[in-house]
Design a protein around this motif. Structure first.
Motif, PDB file in Angstrom:
ATOM      1  N   GLN A 205       0.825  -1.199   0.000  1.00 12.49           N
ATOM      2  CA  GLN A 205       0.000   0.000   0.000  1.00 12.49           C
ATOM      3  C   GLN A 205       0.864   1.254   0.000  1.00 12.49           C
ATOM      4  O   GLN A 205       0.606   2.213  -0.737  1.00 12.49           O
ATOM      5  CB  GLN A 205      -0.929   0.005   1.220  1.00 12.49           C
ATOM      6  N   LEU A 206       1.917   1.248   0.837  1.00 12.42           N
ATOM      7  CA  LEU A 206       2.802   2.414   0.872  1.00 12.42           C
ATOM      8  C   LEU A 206       3.543   2.588  -0.443  1.00 12.42           C
ATOM      9  O   LEU A 206       3.769   3.717  -0.905  1.00 12.42           O
ATOM     10  CB  LEU A 206       3.803   2.285   2.026  1.00 12.42           C
ATOM     11  N   LYS A 207       3.955   1.486  -1.044  1.00 16.16           N
ATOM     12  CA  LYS A 207       4.639   1.571  -2.339  1.00 16.16           C
ATOM     13  C   LYS A 207       3.724   2.176  -3.397  1.00 16.16           C
ATOM     14  O   LYS A 207       4.140   3.025  -4.203  1.00 16.16           O
ATOM     15  CB  LYS A 207       5.106   0.187  -2.773  1.00 16.16           C
ATOM     16  N   LYS A 208       2.470   1.738  -3.399  1.00 16.40           N
ATOM     17  CA  LYS A 208       1.494   2.271  -4.360  1.00 16.40           C
ATOM     18  C   LYS A 208       1.256   3.766  -4.126  1.00 16.40           C
ATOM     19  O   LYS A 208       1.239   4.563  -5.079  1.00 16.40           O
ATOM     20  CB  LYS A 208       0.182   1.496  -4.249  1.00 16.40           C
ATOM     21  N   ASP A 209       1.116   4.154  -2.846  1.00 17.67           N
ATOM     22  CA  ASP A 209       0.906   5.565  -2.519  1.00 17.67           C
ATOM     23  C   ASP A 209       2.156   6.388  -2.817  1.00 17.67           C
ATOM     24  O   ASP A 209       2.059   7.558  -3.211  1.00 17.67           O
ATOM     25  CB  ASP A 209       0.515   5.708  -1.053  1.00 17.67           C
ATOM     26  N   CYS A 210       3.312   5.794  -2.628  1.00 17.66           N
ATOM     27  CA  CYS A 210       4.571   6.473  -2.953  1.00 17.66           C
ATOM     28  C   CYS A 210       4.622   6.794  -4.443  1.00 17.66           C
ATOM     29  O   CYS A 210       4.987   7.913  -4.834  1.00 17.66           O
ATOM     30  CB  CYS A 210       5.755   5.605  -2.542  1.00 17.66           C
ATOM     31  N   ASN A 211       4.252   5.815  -5.267  1.00 11.87           N
ATOM     32  CA  ASN A 211       4.246   6.050  -6.718  1.00 11.87           C
ATOM     33  C   ASN A 211       3.269   7.159  -7.089  1.00 11.87           C
ATOM     34  O   ASN A 211       3.536   7.982  -7.969  1.00 11.87           O
ATOM     35  CB  ASN A 211       3.885   4.757  -7.451  1.00 11.87           C
ATOM     36  N   THR A 212       2.123   7.182  -6.402  1.00  7.95           N
ATOM     37  CA  THR A 212       1.136   8.233  -6.668  1.00  7.95           C
ATOM     38  C   THR A 212       1.678   9.601  -6.263  1.00  7.95           C
ATOM     39  O   THR A 212       1.511  10.587  -6.984  1.00  7.95           O
ATOM     40  CB  THR A 212      -0.169   7.949  -5.896  1.00  7.95           C
ATOM     41  N   LEU A 213       2.351   9.651  -5.120  1.00  9.65           N
ATOM     42  CA  LEU A 213       2.860  10.920  -4.603  1.00  9.65           C
ATOM     43  C   LEU A 213       3.902  11.534  -5.528  1.00  9.65           C
ATOM     44  O   LEU A 213       3.875  12.747  -5.787  1.00  9.65           O
ATOM     45  CB  LEU A 213       3.453  10.700  -3.211  1.00  9.65           C
ATOM     46  N   ILE A 214       4.844  10.725  -5.986  1.00  7.79           N
ATOM     47  CA  ILE A 214       5.976  11.291  -6.736  1.00  7.79           C
ATOM     48  C   ILE A 214       5.812  11.171  -8.248  1.00  7.79           C
ATOM     49  O   ILE A 214       6.658  11.655  -8.999  1.00  7.79           O
ATOM     50  CB  ILE A 214       7.304  10.645  -6.309  1.00  7.79           C
ATOM     51  N   SER A 215       4.727  10.529  -8.691  1.00  7.60           N
ATOM     52  CA  SER A 215       4.503  10.390 -10.130  1.00  7.60           C
ATOM     53  C   SER A 215       4.389  11.765 -10.795  1.00  7.60           C
ATOM     54  O   SER A 215       3.670  12.649 -10.330  1.00  7.60           O
ATOM     55  CB  SER A 215       3.226   9.578 -10.385  1.00  7.60           C
ATOM     56  N   GLY A 216       5.120  11.948 -11.892  1.00  7.56           N
ATOM     57  CA  GLY A 216       5.074  13.209 -12.617  1.00  7.56           C
ATOM     58  C   GLY A 216       5.856  14.327 -11.969  1.00  7.56           C
ATOM     59  O   GLY A 216       5.754  15.488 -12.396  1.00  7.56           O
ATOM     60  N   THR A 217       6.632  14.016 -10.937  1.00  4.97           N
ATOM     61  CA  THR A 217       7.453  15.024 -10.258  1.00  4.97           C
ATOM     62  C   THR A 217       8.915  14.595 -10.318  1.00  4.97           C
ATOM     63  O   THR A 217       9.254  13.524 -10.808  1.00  4.97           O
ATOM     64  CB  THR A 217       7.042  15.189  -8.781  1.00  4.97           C
ATOM     65  N   ASN A 218       9.771  15.419  -9.787  1.00  5.73           N
ATOM     66  CA  ASN A 218      11.184  15.071  -9.612  1.00  5.73           C
ATOM     67  C   ASN A 218      11.468  14.694  -8.159  1.00  5.73           C
ATOM     68  O   ASN A 218      12.607  14.774  -7.704  1.00  5.73           O
ATOM     69  CB  ASN A 218      12.071  16.238 -10.042  1.00  5.73           C
ATOM     70  N   GLY A 219      10.404  14.306  -7.467  1.00  4.71           N
ATOM     71  CA  GLY A 219      10.554  13.928  -6.066  1.00  4.71           C
ATOM     72  C   GLY A 219      11.322  12.627  -5.900  1.00  4.71           C
ATOM     73  O   GLY A 219      11.530  11.869  -6.852  1.00  4.71           O
ATOM     74  N   THR A 220      11.734  12.368  -4.665  1.00  6.07           N
ATOM     75  CA  THR A 220      12.515  11.171  -4.356  1.00  6.07           C
ATOM     76  C   THR A 220      11.943  10.487  -3.122  1.00  6.07           C
ATOM     77  O   THR A 220      11.154  11.086  -2.375  1.00  6.07           O
ATOM     78  CB  THR A 220      13.994  11.516  -4.080  1.00  6.07           C
ATOM     79  N   TYR A 221      12.367   9.239  -2.922  1.00  7.89           N
ATOM     80  CA  TYR A 221      12.024   8.560  -1.686  1.00  7.89           C
ATOM     81  C   TYR A 221      13.187   7.688  -1.265  1.00  7.89           C
ATOM     82  O   TYR A 221      14.027   7.292  -2.076  1.00  7.89           O
ATOM     83  CB  TYR A 221      10.744   7.724  -1.831  1.00  7.89           C
ATOM     84  N   GLU A 222      13.258   7.399   0.014  1.00 11.07           N
ATOM     85  CA  GLU A 222      14.272   6.492   0.559  1.00 11.07           C
ATOM     86  C   GLU A 222      13.587   5.564   1.552  1.00 11.07           C
ATOM     87  O   GLU A 222      12.761   6.000   2.348  1.00 11.07           O
ATOM     88  CB  GLU A 222      15.398   7.262   1.245  1.00 11.07           C
ATOM     89  N   ARG A 223      13.960   4.283   1.484  1.00 13.77           N
ATOM     90  CA  ARG A 223      13.337   3.275   2.341  1.00 13.77           C
ATOM     91  C   ARG A 223      14.350   2.784   3.372  1.00 13.77           C
ATOM     92  O   ARG A 223      15.512   2.529   3.047  1.00 13.77           O
ATOM     93  CB  ARG A 223      12.834   2.097   1.500  1.00 13.77           C
ATOM     94  N   VAL A 224      13.909   2.636   4.611  1.00  9.52           N
ATOM     95  CA  VAL A 224      14.763   2.113   5.672  1.00  9.52           C
ATOM     96  C   VAL A 224      13.947   1.145   6.512  1.00  9.52           C
ATOM     97  O   VAL A 224      12.732   1.323   6.677  1.00  9.52           O
ATOM     98  CB  VAL A 224      15.331   3.255   6.555  1.00  9.52           C
ATOM     99  N   THR A 225      14.588   0.104   7.015  1.00 15.00           N
ATOM    100  CA  THR A 225      13.915  -0.869   7.882  1.00 15.00           C
ATOM    101  C   THR A 225      14.493  -0.774   9.280  1.00 15.00           C
ATOM    102  O   THR A 225      15.703  -0.887   9.472  1.00 15.00           O
ATOM    103  CB  THR A 225      14.100  -2.300   7.337  1.00 15.00           C
ATOM    104  N   PHE A 226      13.625  -0.554  10.257  1.00 14.92           N
ATOM    105  CA  PHE A 226      14.069  -0.487  11.645  1.00 14.92           C
ATOM    106  C   PHE A 226      14.292  -1.899  12.193  1.00 14.92           C
ATOM    107  O   PHE A 226      13.662  -2.862  11.752  1.00 14.92           O
ATOM    108  CB  PHE A 226      13.023   0.221  12.505  1.00 14.92           C
ATOM    109  N   HIS A 227      15.173  -2.007  13.167  1.00 13.29           N
ATOM    110  CA  HIS A 227      15.458  -3.266  13.851  1.00 13.29           C
ATOM    111  C   HIS A 227      15.866  -2.947  15.281  1.00 13.29           C
ATOM    112  O   HIS A 227      16.112  -1.771  15.627  1.00 13.29           O
ATOM    113  CB  HIS A 227      16.545  -4.060  13.112  1.00 13.29           C
ATOM    114  N   PRO A 228      15.949  -3.937  16.155  1.00 11.66           N
ATOM    115  CA  PRO A 228      16.186  -3.649  17.580  1.00 11.66           C
ATOM    116  C   PRO A 228      17.470  -2.873  17.885  1.00 11.66           C
ATOM    117  O   PRO A 228      17.532  -2.163  18.878  1.00 11.66           O
ATOM    118  CB  PRO A 228      16.228  -5.056  18.221  1.00 11.66           C
ATOM    119  N   ASP A 229      18.495  -2.993  17.033  1.00 11.17           N
ATOM    120  CA  ASP A 229      19.747  -2.287  17.279  1.00 11.17           C
ATOM    121  C   ASP A 229      19.807  -0.928  16.594  1.00 11.17           C
ATOM    122  O   ASP A 229      20.828  -0.241  16.676  1.00 11.17           O
ATOM    123  CB  ASP A 229      20.935  -3.140  16.807  1.00 11.17           C
ATOM    124  N   TYR A 230      18.725  -0.546  15.914  1.00 12.39           N
ATOM    125  CA  TYR A 230      18.730   0.731  15.191  1.00 12.39           C
ATOM    126  C   TYR A 230      18.713   1.879  16.185  1.00 12.39           C
ATOM    127  O   TYR A 230      18.002   1.849  17.189  1.00 12.39           O
ATOM    128  CB  TYR A 230      17.511   0.805  14.274  1.00 12.39           C
TER     129      TYR A 230
END
Length: 551
Positions: free
Chosen positions: A244-269
């Motif tokens: 769902q987030l990936k789909k919304d991300c594509n909608t948000l930045i589609s047609g723009t020069n926007g960017t996104y970065e993905r990170v995964t949290f873990h217990p040592d983060y």
């Protein structure tokens, strides 16, 4: 035994007993920790005890091009303070002859340092003190050096800290990544504050944009979007949160020069991973080690949003956080937590004071004087979205203050399940039955919810099995039946057996018992599934499957 204070992972301080057997590092363990730290940057060092009479002094030979240089290290594992009124200390107590040996090497122009090694739950912090001559009566008299447990906890979170000891002297505590930084600067780090870093090492400032100034930065860019700036999507496993987030991300930045970065949290983060910290780096194939501020994903996206916001044509910039509650979010976000309060325009309602490191990094990236960036906010063109599974094992709770700064969106257990199709024959002989995956999933969920009161967020979502496993051919037949069966055992049965129905597994899989299999072992349930298919769930499950309409 007395209760001492200990620093655990993520910098938490707890009270616990001191066990001399398990909580004291042996000489061999000390040498291993030294070797691990000195080799952390890809070096291949040689570490030896100076002699059999100098048990706690090590000669470290470090490669430097075609040559070697030596460092003498007086090192011991730290132990609790030992005094009842100082339960919040760690200390080392090397013999005076060991301490003075290292001191004399230093006086003779050679490199020598002292190190105390704190290790708990796999977390290692190095502590250090200024080498000065000990006037102990006997060479075997212990020289006691202490450091507060709070300093060690801060070092776990921040990487490198100093503790003022009085009389113009500092003790240091740091992660292994900062060992070479300490080694290079040990002469002044015990008598000068680390804020004087610029006076002692070069800060890398290549590509600095000198012609820009702080006045070009705007937080209110008037970027418009129907999406919430701070979102957390939560729901049961397999409901398609990341999708769902990936789909919304594509909608948000589609047609723009926007960017996104993905990170995964873990217990040592930690905060240092998320925002940034000073780290040792080498550049241009050089063996020379320098230290510079290395930004984390938050700071990288933040800078991109600020750069975009001053162009007159702001673009969206998105930080995607997977599994946000697998880390201790209060510690990871730190003071950034205050910035999450957004006004009606999407700008942080309250500003925070940036650290020296962050100010210098922003000046390097955005231009102007670093002290112009003392106060910062999140701009309205920066979005922070996350996924969360509240019922999963190994997650941390969020406090109410943190939660209220986010827009929570729940994905129901049957959300978006209309496209999930797939038929397959499970079981052999009289147990063989053609089942439809989505209907089977709903029947399992109904049994969990109705018979065992399992909460909805621990049920099975439609995307629990991957699209690759669920690939179908004509008549909605699952293309690879063996792959499906293996996935069902390794994912569905494992999840039910070890997590969702852990307390009820003997009842849930009671169909195994009637066929001579056992519910006591996961492997036995899997073997039963190969033979009797969905009848592992009991005699009445076929009827439940036939009538299932979802929970």
């Amino acid at each position: 035994m007395s209760q001492y204070q200990w620093a655990e992972k993520n910098g938490n301080i707890v009270a616990a007993d001191y066990n001399r057997t398990t909580d004291t590092l042996s000489a061999q363990q000390v040498m291993m920790e030294l070797e691990n730290a000195f080799n952390a940057l890809g070096n291949s060092v040689n570490i030896q005890q100076v002699s059999s009479e100098m048990n706690d002094v090590y000669n470290v030979s470090i490669p430097n091009g075609n040559e070697q240089y030596n460092v003498f290290v007086c090192a011991k594992g730290t132990t609790p303070g030992g005094r009842n009124n100082l339960m919040d200390e760690q200390r080392i107590q090397p013999k005076a002859k060991y301490w003075n040996f290292a001191y004399e090497k230093l006086q003779n122009g050679e490199k020598a340092i002292s190190l105390g090694i704190y290790k708990r739950d796999g977390e290692t912090i190095f502590c250090s003190w200024r080498l000065q001559l000990s006037n102990a009566v006997s060479p075997d008299t212990p020289v006691s050096k202490q450091i507060k447990i709070q300093s060690i906890a801060n070092a776990i979170r921040e990487g490198f800290v100093q503790q003022y000891k009085g009389h113009g002297e500092f003790a240091c505590a740091f992660r292994k990544e900062f060992l070479y930084f300490y080694l290079k600067n040990s002469e002044w780090l015990h008598t000068g504050n680390v804020s004087e870093l610029n006076e002692h090492i070069d800060i890398i400032t290549q590509n600095t944009v000198s012609h820009d100034s702080r006045e070009n930065i705007t937080f209110k860019t008037n970027f418009l979007s129907d999406f919430e700036r701070n979102r957390i999507i939560f729901g049961a496993p397999g409901t398609g949160k990341s999708y769902q987030l990936k789909k919304d991300c594509n909608t948000l930045i589609s047609g723009t020069n926007g960017t996104y970065e993905r990170v995964t949290f873990h217990p040592d983060y930690a905060y240092s991973h998320f925002v940034g910290t000073y780290k040792p780096v080498t550049e241009n194939n050089s063996s020379e080690i320098k230290y510079k501020f290395v930004p984390g994903p938050f700071m990288r996206v933040y800078v991109e949003a600020l750069k975009s916001g001053r162009t007159g044509n702001p673009q969206p910039h998105l930080l995607l956080i997977e599994e946000i509650n697998r880390a201790k979010v209060a510690a990871v976000f730190g003071d950034v937590f205050q910035l999450l309060d957004r006004d009606d325009y999407g700008v942080s309602e309250y500003e925070i004071r940036a650290s020296e490191d962050v100010m210098k990094y922003l000046a390097k990236e955005l231009g102007g004087e670093y002290n112009s960036y003392q106060r910062i906010k999140i701009p309205d063109n920066m979005f922070i979205w996350a996924t969360m599974n509240s019922a999963d094992q190994g997650v941390f709770p969020m406090d109410t203050a943190f939660k209220r700064r986010w827009n929570f969106e729940y994905l129901g257990i049957d959300k978006n399940d209309k496209d999930i199709k797939g038929k397959i024959i499970l079981g052999k002989g009289s147990h063989a039955l053609e089942i439809e995956w989505n209907q089977l999933r709903k029947a399992i969920n109904e049994k969990l919810a109705e018979d065992y009161n399992v909460n909805e967020d621990k049920l099975i979502g439609p995307y629990f099995l991957s699209k690759k496993v669920m690939k179908v051919v004509s008549n909605n037949k699952i293309a690879d039946s063996e792959k499906f069966k293996e996935a069902f055992k390794n994912k569905i049965i494992m999840y039910l057996y070890e997590d969702a129905a852990k307390q009820h597994k003997h009842k849930l899989f009671n169909g195994c018992n009637s066929e001579g299999y056992s519910t006591a072992k996961y492997s036995s349930v899997c073997n039963a599934f190969d033979e009797i298919g969905i009848d592992i769930f009991g005699d009445d499950f076929r009827e439940l499957y036939a009538n299932s309409r979802g929970v």
